[in-house]
Design a protein around this motif. Structure first.
Motif, PDB file in Angstrom:
ATOM      1  N   GLU A  46       0.829  -1.207   0.000  1.00  0.00           N
ATOM      2  CA  GLU A  46       0.000   0.000   0.000  1.00  0.00           C
ATOM      3  C   GLU A  46       0.865   1.258   0.000  1.00  0.00           C
ATOM      4  O   GLU A  46       0.588   2.220  -0.725  1.00  0.00           O
ATOM      5  CB  GLU A  46      -0.944  -0.011   1.205  1.00  0.00           C
ATOM      6  CG  GLU A  46      -2.025  -1.068   1.093  1.00  0.00           C
ATOM      7  CD  GLU A  46      -2.778  -1.307   2.401  1.00  0.00           C
ATOM      8  OE1 GLU A  46      -2.502  -0.604   3.413  1.00  0.00           O
ATOM      9  OE2 GLU A  46      -3.650  -2.199   2.415  1.00  0.00           O
ATOM     10  N   ARG A  47       1.910   1.275   0.832  1.00  0.00           N
ATOM     11  CA  ARG A  47       2.828   2.430   0.848  1.00  0.00           C
ATOM     12  C   ARG A  47       3.521   2.575  -0.499  1.00  0.00           C
ATOM     13  O   ARG A  47       3.650   3.687  -1.029  1.00  0.00           O
ATOM     14  CB  ARG A  47       3.883   2.276   1.958  1.00  0.00           C
ATOM     15  CG  ARG A  47       3.389   2.542   3.339  1.00  0.00           C
ATOM     16  CD  ARG A  47       4.519   2.666   4.356  1.00  0.00           C
ATOM     17  NE  ARG A  47       5.431   1.545   4.392  1.00  0.00           N
ATOM     18  CZ  ARG A  47       5.250   0.434   5.092  1.00  0.00           C
ATOM     19  NH1 ARG A  47       4.163   0.283   5.834  1.00  0.00           N
ATOM     20  NH2 ARG A  47       6.153  -0.540   5.086  1.00  0.00           N
ATOM     21  N   LEU A  48       3.975   1.470  -1.050  1.00  0.00           N
ATOM     22  CA  LEU A  48       4.654   1.494  -2.339  1.00  0.00           C
ATOM     23  C   LEU A  48       3.749   2.082  -3.419  1.00  0.00           C
ATOM     24  O   LEU A  48       4.180   2.939  -4.203  1.00  0.00           O
ATOM     25  CB  LEU A  48       5.101   0.084  -2.723  1.00  0.00           C
ATOM     26  CG  LEU A  48       5.769  -0.090  -4.074  1.00  0.00           C
ATOM     27  CD1 LEU A  48       7.077   0.699  -4.138  1.00  0.00           C
ATOM     28  CD2 LEU A  48       6.018  -1.577  -4.339  1.00  0.00           C
ATOM     29  N   ASP A  49       2.497   1.646  -3.457  1.00  0.00           N
ATOM     30  CA  ASP A  49       1.564   2.165  -4.455  1.00  0.00           C
ATOM     31  C   ASP A  49       1.341   3.665  -4.275  1.00  0.00           C
ATOM     32  O   ASP A  49       1.306   4.422  -5.248  1.00  0.00           O
ATOM     33  CB  ASP A  49       0.232   1.421  -4.389  1.00  0.00           C
ATOM     34  CG  ASP A  49       0.357  -0.032  -4.831  1.00  0.00           C
ATOM     35  OD1 ASP A  49       1.368  -0.379  -5.487  1.00  0.00           O
ATOM     36  OD2 ASP A  49      -0.550  -0.819  -4.500  1.00  0.00           O
ATOM     37  N   ARG A  50       1.220   4.114  -3.034  1.00  0.00           N
ATOM     38  CA  ARG A  50       1.048   5.542  -2.770  1.00  0.00           C
ATOM     39  C   ARG A  50       2.299   6.329  -3.185  1.00  0.00           C
ATOM     40  O   ARG A  50       2.220   7.324  -3.889  1.00  0.00           O
ATOM     41  CB  ARG A  50       0.721   5.785  -1.293  1.00  0.00           C
ATOM     42  CG  ARG A  50       0.417   7.245  -0.987  1.00  0.00           C
ATOM     43  CD  ARG A  50       0.052   7.499   0.471  1.00  0.00           C
ATOM     44  NE  ARG A  50       1.215   7.339   1.346  1.00  0.00           N
ATOM     45  CZ  ARG A  50       1.392   6.368   2.228  1.00  0.00           C
ATOM     46  NH1 ARG A  50       0.492   5.432   2.382  1.00  0.00           N
ATOM     47  NH2 ARG A  50       2.473   6.312   2.967  1.00  0.00           N
ATOM     48  N   HIS A  51       3.457   5.843  -2.757  1.00  0.00           N
ATOM     49  CA  HIS A  51       4.705   6.546  -3.079  1.00  0.00           C
ATOM     50  C   HIS A  51       4.969   6.583  -4.578  1.00  0.00           C
ATOM     51  O   HIS A  51       5.463   7.581  -5.104  1.00  0.00           O
ATOM     52  CB  HIS A  51       5.890   5.889  -2.366  1.00  0.00           C
ATOM     53  CG  HIS A  51       5.836   6.022  -0.888  1.00  0.00           C
ATOM     54  ND1 HIS A  51       6.440   5.122  -0.050  1.00  0.00           N
ATOM     55  CD2 HIS A  51       5.249   6.939  -0.074  1.00  0.00           C
ATOM     56  CE1 HIS A  51       6.229   5.470   1.207  1.00  0.00           C
ATOM     57  NE2 HIS A  51       5.503   6.572   1.216  1.00  0.00           N
ATOM     58  N   SER A  52       4.633   5.499  -5.280  1.00  0.00           N
ATOM     59  CA  SER A  52       4.926   5.453  -6.720  1.00  0.00           C
ATOM     60  C   SER A  52       4.049   6.403  -7.521  1.00  0.00           C
ATOM     61  O   SER A  52       4.346   6.693  -8.681  1.00  0.00           O
ATOM     62  CB  SER A  52       4.809   4.026  -7.264  1.00  0.00           C
ATOM     63  OG  SER A  52       3.469   3.581  -7.228  1.00  0.00           O
ATOM     64  N   SER A  53       2.994   6.913  -6.906  1.00  0.00           N
ATOM     65  CA  SER A  53       2.134   7.877  -7.598  1.00  0.00           C
ATOM     66  C   SER A  53       2.525   9.323  -7.272  1.00  0.00           C
ATOM     67  O   SER A  53       1.924  10.252  -7.802  1.00  0.00           O
ATOM     68  CB  SER A  53       0.668   7.636  -7.224  1.00  0.00           C
ATOM     69  OG  SER A  53       0.432   8.004  -5.880  1.00  0.00           O
TER      70      SER A  53
END
Length: 179
Positions: A46-53
């Motif tokens: 979830e953090r990765l998806d947020r950060h990648s955006s």
């Protein structure tokens, strides 16, 4: 590991083809902590998806013999970003007045630790950046303090503390100049 194969660094600004490799490495790197809510693979995803955006996102994955062995990823933070708002004491304008690279995660599979691979991944990531400073957060207890000490060896200085989420431990915020 006695002889190291050639390491290939791959740069990603979109994780559609690399997300699985990154999650696999993360799960092995953080295996002893995966039972804690903040370190669970789903929470990391979830953090990765947020950060990648977020603005300025880039990930570097290292491969040896086509197997992923480590990663780092970062994005750009600006003055007033929630990253800076959670740091106590508040960092000075010297660090926050211009865009800064926030190194969000770095990890290397256990078999590759102690080989300089983490530093090479870190440096490969920073080669792609134009910002003046890079900041990161570290659990000072990680590796019995060895991870924090390693970042100091890489030129980072402590500037405060942050607890990014209620499930997160209190982290030490560090910063250094790029270049």
């Amino acid at each position: 590991m006695t002889t190291a194969p050639t390491i290939e660094f791959r740069r990603f600004t979109d994780l559609s083809t690399a997300r699985g490799d990154l999650l696999d490495v993360y799960a092995e790197v953080r295996a002893p902590l995966l039972h804690l809510p903040n370190y669970a693979v789903t929470a990391f995803g979830e953090r990765l998806d947020r950060h990648s955006s977020e603005a300025g996102f880039v990930a570097i994955l290292a491969y040896a013999d086509e197997e992923p062995i480590g990663y780092a990823y970062a994005n750009t933070i600006e003055h007033g970003d929630r990253y800076w708002q959670r740091v106590t004491p508040a960092p000075g304008d010297e660090y926050t007045a211009q865009p800064t690279v926030a190194l969000k995660e770095i990890g290397v599979r256990p078999a590759w630790r102690g080989t300089g691979t983490a530093r090479r991944i870190h440096d490969a990531l920073l080669l792609t950046r134009d910002e003046k400073y890079v900041t990161l957060m570290v659990n000072a207890a990680a590796g019995d303090g060895k991870v924090h000490a390693l970042y100091r060896e890489w030129g980072y200085e402590d500037i405060g503390h942050s607890q990014p989420s209620p499930a997160s431990p209190l982290l030490t915020v560090m910063i250094r100049r790029i270049g």
